[in-house]
Design an enzyme around this catalytic site. Structure first.
Site, PDB file in Angstrom:
ATOM      1  CG  ASP A   1      -5.845   9.010  -4.915  1.00 36.24           C
ATOM      2  OD1 ASP A   1      -6.369   9.293  -3.357  1.00 36.24           O
ATOM      3  OD2 ASP A   1      -6.026   7.892  -5.451  1.00 36.24           O
TER       4      ASP A   1
ATOM      5  CB  CYS B   1      -3.182   3.746   3.804  1.00 31.73           C
ATOM      6  SG  CYS B   1      -4.357   4.785   2.630  1.00 31.73           S
TER       7      CYS B   1
ATOM      8  NE  ARG C   1      -1.816   0.218  -0.126  1.00 29.45           N
ATOM      9  CZ  ARG C   1      -2.276   0.717   0.023  1.00 29.45           C
ATOM     10  NH1 ARG C   1      -1.879   1.916   0.545  1.00 29.45           N
ATOM     11  NH2 ARG C   1      -3.836   0.808  -0.640  1.00 29.45           N
TER      12      ARG C   1
ATOM     13  CE  LYS D   1      -4.359   2.171  -5.497  1.00 29.58           C
ATOM     14  NZ  LYS D   1      -4.797   1.468  -4.365  1.00 29.58           N
ATOM     15  CG  ASN D   2      -8.001   3.450  -7.289  1.00 26.72           C
ATOM     16  OD1 ASN D   2      -6.956   2.319  -6.186  1.00 26.72           O
ATOM     17  ND2 ASN D   2      -7.804   4.582  -7.016  1.00 26.72           N
TER      18      ASN D   2
ATOM     19  NE  ARG E   1     -10.059   5.549   2.591  1.00 25.21           N
ATOM     20  CZ  ARG E   1      -8.599   5.350   2.313  1.00 25.21           C
ATOM     21  NH1 ARG E   1      -8.777   5.012   1.077  1.00 25.21           N
ATOM     22  NH2 ARG E   1      -7.896   3.996   2.632  1.00 25.21           N
TER      23      ARG E   1
END
Length: 417
Positions: A304, A116, A396, A22-23, A121
């Site tokens: 993560d 989220c 997600r 995903k990232n 951030r």
């Protein structure tokens, strides 16, 4: 809304294949804005964040088609330079369209991001870097407006390591005039993946994966095809699942070198990890041993994976100390893990976890993406039944994870609330 029902206590065994990252996918999708043409991106995971990014691209005028895990993105028709709040508010990564729009059209208007709730951030480092490249930036009514005639190369030293900031400025500088030097750049594998894709488009980027990235601006880029790297966080989640349940899992399409920090800590906890012919074998002990961790930017222990590792420490032999050094509000899963009977105390950015003999199934609520995974892991090893609600967070970042766990022998189903 959906929820997961888990009946714990089963050892997980078998084979599982890791989905695309995903990232890595998100910035690669955004980078397609830089040049008109048709890009074919393969190994793309089916996730909510991917769908959100597609909606952002389509709102700008791109044409997107999906077939399995292959997505074709035609950016020829992009005719808008504005990303609205309705789209950007649900995902922070949407702000990354600012730099590519600016580079291609000389102007961009993008809503300040949402995302989220794991702490502030700020995007100030993104904007400071774009200004160094020559952009004129104003903030009005919740939007960032940027303009430039031509971005120009610059030396940019990040105050702190920032993954999004590094990705953003790498994209913006790819067609800037002259050389750009990014110092104290983030070193994550996903940044290397983006650099490989940009170079496939015709960019000249060196040093991705180190703290100094050198970019020689080119006059133009061209659309390109690319295969996204496997998701290292999903792979790490399966590694911990094997360890917690005392199971044995073979993980396919995984790059173990992307998870060295996690692997070393798991081996310290008594977990067997071997790699052969591109397949990683993870075998859990009867009971894992307690291990201390401190989250750090890559190649340190990934933030993560902190929630998942904490779930494992809840059933470890002894006490462990977990320090979160990346985000200031990333212990929201603690109160939910305590509902399983976990013994956790938090003081500031440090959590002390005393392992218990067994967890008890409980109704719990997901608070963010990685917290969702930690609750599933706890449910898999807990005695009795666990219900995990608000799993839209899970969707997600994990592609059909309940189906993958079920194929490994877990008793887990998704139901409508």
């Amino acid at each position: 809304m959906d929820k997961l029902i888990i009946k714990g206590g089963k050892k997980l065994k078998g084979d599982v294949t890791v989905s695309g990252s995903k990232n890595a996918s998100l910035p690669i999708f955004v980078a397609t804005i830089l040049a008109p043409g048709i890009n074919q991106i393969s190994n793309v995971p089916f996730l909510r964040d991917i769908n959100t990014t597609i909606k952002v691209l389509e709102s700008l005028g791109a044409h997107v088609e999906g077939n399995g895990n292959i997505v074709k993105i035609d950016t020829t028709g992009i005719n808008s330079h504005e990303a609205t709040y309705d789209l950007v508010k649900t995902m922070r990564a949407s702000v990354l369209v600012l730099g590519p729009l600016l580079a291609r059209f000389g102007k961009a208007r993008v809503s300040l991001p949402g995302g989220c709730a794991i702490g502030a951030r700020p995007i100030n480092l993104h904007l400071k870097g774009l200004q160094a490249l020559g952009a004129e930036i104003t903030l009005e009514h919740g939007y960032v407006e940027a303009r430039c005639r031509q971005l120009k190369g610059a030396r940019i030293n990040f105050d702190v390591s920032t993954v999004g900031g590094t990705e953003h400025l790498m994209m913006a500088a790819a067609t800037a005039k002259g050389e750009t030097l990014l110092e104290n750049a983030a070193r994550e594998p996903e940044i290397v993946d983006l650099a490989l894709y940009l170079n496939r488009m015709g960019a000249k980027i060196e040093g991705a994966g180190t703290d100094t990235i050198r970019i020689q601006g080119v006059s133009e880029l061209a659309a390109a095809d690319y295969e996204v790297m496997p998701d290292r966080i999903e792979a790490g989640t399966f590694m911990i699942a094997a360890a917690m349940t005392g199971g044995e899992i073979r993980i396919h399409r995984m790059k173990l070198e992307h998870l060295d920090a996690l692997s070393f800590k798991m081996q310290d906890a008594g977990v067997e990890i071997t790699s052969r012919d591109g397949v990683v074998m993870v075998k859990g002990p009867r009971r894992v041993k307690s291990v201390n961790i401190k989250t750090r930017p890559y190649p340190g222990f990934p933030t993560d994976m902190q929630a998942q590792f904490m779930a494992m420490m809840c059933v470890a032999d002894g006490a462990s100390v977990i320090s979160e050094n990346i985000f200031e509000n990333r212990f929201m899963h603690v109160s939910e893990l305590q509902r399983f009977g976990a013994d956790i105390t938090v003081e500031g950015s440090t959590a002390t976890v005393k392992g218990v003999k067994k967890l008890s199934g409980a109704p719990v609520m997901a608070t963010d993406l990685r917290a969702s995974a930690s609750l599933i892991l706890a449910g898999l090893t807990a005695e009795g039944t666990t219900e995990v609600t608000r799993i839209y967070h899970l969707d997600r970042g994990y592609e059909s994870i309940e189906k993958k766990f079920a194929a490994l022998g877990a008793d887990i189903v998704r139901v409508k609330e």
